[in-house]
Design a protein around this motif. Structure first.
Motif, mmCIF file in Angstrom:
data_model
loop_
_atom_site.group_PDB
_atom_site.id
_atom_site.type_symbol
_atom_site.label_atom_id
_atom_site.label_comp_id
_atom_site.label_asym_id
_atom_site.label_seq_id
_atom_site.Cartn_x
_atom_site.Cartn_y
_atom_site.Cartn_z
ATOM 1 N N ALA A 113 0.824 -1.207 0.000
ATOM 2 C CA ALA A 113 0.000 0.000 0.000
ATOM 3 C C ALA A 113 0.856 1.254 0.000
ATOM 4 C CB ALA A 113 -0.929 -0.006 1.211
ATOM 5 N N ALA A 114 1.966 1.228 0.731
ATOM 6 C CA ALA A 114 2.853 2.384 0.772
ATOM 7 C C ALA A 114 3.442 2.688 -0.606
ATOM 8 C CB ALA A 114 3.969 2.144 1.783
ATOM 9 N N LEU A 115 3.717 1.643 -1.371
ATOM 10 C CA LEU A 115 4.233 1.848 -2.735
ATOM 11 C C LEU A 115 3.139 2.354 -3.678
ATOM 12 C CD1 LEU A 115 6.373 -1.408 -3.139
ATOM 13 C CD2 LEU A 115 7.213 0.901 -2.671
ATOM 14 N N SER A 181 -15.666 0.320 -12.337
ATOM 15 C CA SER A 181 -14.854 1.514 -12.045
ATOM 16 C C SER A 181 -13.912 1.308 -10.871
ATOM 17 C CB SER A 181 -15.761 2.711 -11.756
ATOM 18 O OG SER A 181 -16.577 2.461 -10.618
ATOM 19 N N ILE A 182 -13.869 0.092 -10.320
ATOM 20 C CA ILE A 182 -13.012 -0.209 -9.172
ATOM 21 C C ILE A 182 -11.554 -0.275 -9.619
ATOM 22 C CG2 ILE A 182 -12.455 -2.010 -7.475
ATOM 23 C CD1 ILE A 182 -14.995 -0.467 -6.834
ATOM 24 N N LEU A 183 -10.662 0.286 -8.790
ATOM 25 C CA LEU A 183 -9.228 0.265 -9.071
ATOM 26 C C LEU A 183 -8.576 -0.965 -8.446
ATOM 27 C CD1 LEU A 183 -8.309 4.004 -8.422
ATOM 28 C CD2 LEU A 183 -8.397 2.857 -10.648
ATOM 29 N N VAL A 184 -7.589 -1.496 -9.137
ATOM 30 C CA VAL A 184 -6.833 -2.654 -8.658
ATOM 31 C C VAL A 184 -5.348 -2.322 -8.723
ATOM 32 C CG1 VAL A 184 -6.263 -5.086 -9.030
ATOM 33 C CG2 VAL A 184 -8.596 -4.265 -9.454
ATOM 34 N N GLY A 185 -4.666 -2.437 -7.595
ATOM 35 C CA GLY A 185 -3.220 -2.213 -7.554
ATOM 36 C C GLY A 185 -2.466 -3.511 -7.358
ATOM 37 N N ILE A 186 -1.337 -3.627 -8.035
ATOM 38 C CA ILE A 186 -0.462 -4.792 -7.903
ATOM 39 C C ILE A 186 0.895 -4.298 -7.433
ATOM 40 C CG2 ILE A 186 0.652 -6.733 -9.087
ATOM 41 C CD1 ILE A 186 -1.590 -6.433 -11.251
ATOM 42 N N ALA A 187 1.377 -4.853 -6.332
ATOM 43 C CA ALA A 187 2.733 -4.554 -5.861
ATOM 44 C C ALA A 187 3.535 -5.854 -5.903
ATOM 45 C CB ALA A 187 2.713 -3.986 -4.452
ATOM 46 N N LYS A 188 4.673 -5.813 -6.600
ATOM 47 C CA LYS A 188 5.478 -7.023 -6.817
ATOM 48 C C LYS A 188 6.875 -6.865 -6.228
ATOM 49 C CE LYS A 188 5.482 -9.305 -10.538
ATOM 50 N NZ LYS A 188 5.567 -9.871 -11.908
ATOM 51 N N ASN A 189 7.404 -7.977 -5.716
ATOM 52 C CA ASN A 189 8.788 -8.016 -5.225
ATOM 53 C C ASN A 189 9.078 -6.879 -4.253
ATOM 54 O OD1 ASN A 189 9.713 -10.311 -6.879
ATOM 55 N ND2 ASN A 189 9.407 -8.911 -8.599
ATOM 56 N N GLY A 191 10.392 -4.588 -1.625
ATOM 57 C CA GLY A 191 11.641 -4.569 -0.879
ATOM 58 C C GLY A 191 12.742 -5.417 -1.475
ATOM 59 N N ARG A 192 12.542 -5.923 -2.676
ATOM 60 C CA ARG A 192 13.533 -6.795 -3.316
ATOM 61 C C ARG A 192 13.908 -6.229 -4.687
ATOM 62 N NH1 ARG A 192 10.618 -12.704 -2.089
ATOM 63 N NH2 ARG A 192 9.793 -12.116 -0.044
ATOM 64 N N LEU A 193 14.796 -6.924 -5.365
ATOM 65 C CA LEU A 193 15.141 -6.528 -6.728
ATOM 66 C C LEU A 193 13.898 -6.588 -7.608
ATOM 67 C CD1 LEU A 193 18.529 -8.431 -7.238
ATOM 68 C CD2 LEU A 193 18.208 -5.983 -6.803
ATOM 69 N N ASN A 194 13.825 -5.713 -8.574
ATOM 70 C CA ASN A 194 12.704 -5.673 -9.522
ATOM 71 C C ASN A 194 11.375 -5.311 -8.871
ATOM 72 O OD1 ASN A 194 14.477 -6.573 -11.634
ATOM 73 N ND2 ASN A 194 14.235 -8.656 -10.869
ATOM 74 N N GLU A 195 11.424 -4.575 -7.765
ATOM 75 C CA GLU A 195 10.197 -4.077 -7.147
ATOM 76 C C GLU A 195 9.426 -3.231 -8.151
ATOM 77 O OE1 GLU A 195 9.983 -2.214 -2.941
ATOM 78 O OE2 GLU A 195 10.195 -0.512 -4.312
ATOM 79 N N SER A 196 8.102 -3.435 -8.201
ATOM 80 C CA SER A 196 7.304 -2.663 -9.162
ATOM 81 C C SER A 196 5.868 -2.565 -8.695
ATOM 82 C CB SER A 196 7.343 -3.302 -10.559
ATOM 83 O OG SER A 196 6.749 -4.594 -10.542
ATOM 84 N N ASP A 211 1.872 -12.843 -9.677
ATOM 85 C CA ASP A 211 2.417 -14.143 -9.288
ATOM 86 C C ASP A 211 2.501 -14.206 -7.772
ATOM 87 O OD1 ASP A 211 4.647 -12.610 -8.607
ATOM 88 O OD2 ASP A 211 5.769 -13.158 -10.416
ATOM 89 N N MET A 212 3.231 -15.188 -7.245
ATOM 90 C CA MET A 212 3.297 -15.369 -5.790
ATOM 91 C C MET A 212 4.172 -14.321 -5.106
ATOM 92 S SD MET A 212 1.355 -17.696 -4.464
ATOM 93 C CE MET A 212 2.118 -18.342 -2.979
ATOM 94 N N THR A 213 4.876 -13.501 -5.863
ATOM 95 C CA THR A 213 5.631 -12.402 -5.256
ATOM 96 C C THR A 213 4.785 -11.132 -5.174
ATOM 97 O OG1 THR A 213 6.577 -11.433 -7.291
ATOM 98 C CG2 THR A 213 7.715 -13.344 -6.334
ATOM 99 N N SER A 214 3.511 -11.228 -5.516
ATOM 100 C CA SER A 214 2.640 -10.060 -5.607
ATOM 101 C C SER A 214 1.616 -10.033 -4.485
ATOM 102 C CB SER A 214 1.865 -10.069 -6.936
ATOM 103 O OG SER A 214 2.700 -10.312 -8.040
#
Length: 238
Positions: A113-115, A181-189, A191-196, A211-214
């Motif tokens: 959420a912070a990202l 109209s609902i928003l969906v956020g995905i945070a991946k990895n 605190g790790r490499l390739n955070e997005s 994936d499982m890193t999300s």
């Protein structure tokens, strides 16, 4: 003594000072191999006991056994050990009166959420899409109930090779209740490499990114974009 330690989402910068101290003072580290690898740079001469996925009962049983010899044991979990972690299992396996401390950690929903911005400013819930412990029908009932009550929904374990379609089912249920109209956020990895991070309307989610890193955070009816960030207003008059 057993310290059940939440090591956060991946990097030492997101680990609490209490977690760092518990690991440093432990004589034995017990955990899932992937999580042990994340803290290896912190280890000096601690004994390490690790195993693979689905070995939770075996390693927690071993941790309890070792603690009875008087050694200081740290059982590690990613995120917060009390959120889909090892805290409950240790309590179930240990004898009443055993010295157990739960060291909280930063869990994926708050770190993600912070990202993404501030999507958890109002009521929210956590739902795991893993059916290893809970039947999938029960999981989807919870998804529907959360959508019907307009919770922001944090979806853990959203997708794996063995269950690639559960995230699609969950989002379809939410869309049917909440609309497109609902928003969906995905945070991946986190605190790790390739955070997005990625934000979509629920109709447009690119599920190939998940994936499982999300962690997937589905907004409620009030969640909106401010710039490129998801924000769920708390209700302040501004």
């Amino acid at each position: 003594m057993i310290n059940i330690v939440g090591i956060g989402p991946g990097s030492q910068s997101l680990m609490t000072q209490a977690a760092i101290e518990a690991i440093d003072k432990s004589e034995v580290i017990v955990g899932y191999k992937t999580y042990v690898d994340l803290i290896k740079p912190m280890l000096v001469d601690q004994e390490v006991i690790s195993n693979g996925m689905r070995g939770e009962v075996a390693r927690c049983t071993e941790a309890v056994k070792i603690a009875k010899t008087g050694k200081r044991v740290a059982v590690i979990s990613s995120g917060d050990a009390g959120v889909y972690g090892m805290a409950g299992l240790i309590y179930e396996l240990a004898e009443t009166g055993a010295e157990i401390n739960v060291i909280p950690g930063v869990t994926a929903s708050t770190a993600g959420a912070a990202l993404l911005g501030a999507p958890l400013m109002h009521d929210f819930c956590h739902i795991s899409l893993s059916d290893l412990m809970t039947p999938i029908d029960q999981i989807m009932k919870r998804v529907k109930a959360a959508a019907e009550t307009d919770f922001v929904i944090c979806l853990y374990n959203p997708k794996s090779h063995g269950r690639p379609d559960y995230i699609s089912q969950a989002l379809s249920i939410i869309k049917e209740v909440q609309g497109s109209s609902i928003l969906v956020g995905i945070a991946k990895n986190i605190g790790r490499l390739n955070e997005s991070t990625h934000v979509f309307l629920i109709d447009e989610v690119n599920e190939a990114l998940i994936d499982m890193t999300s962690v997937v955070i589905v907004g409620n009816r009030g969640t909106k974009l401010i710039g490129e960030k998801m924000v769920t207003p708390r209700g302040y008059q501004v």
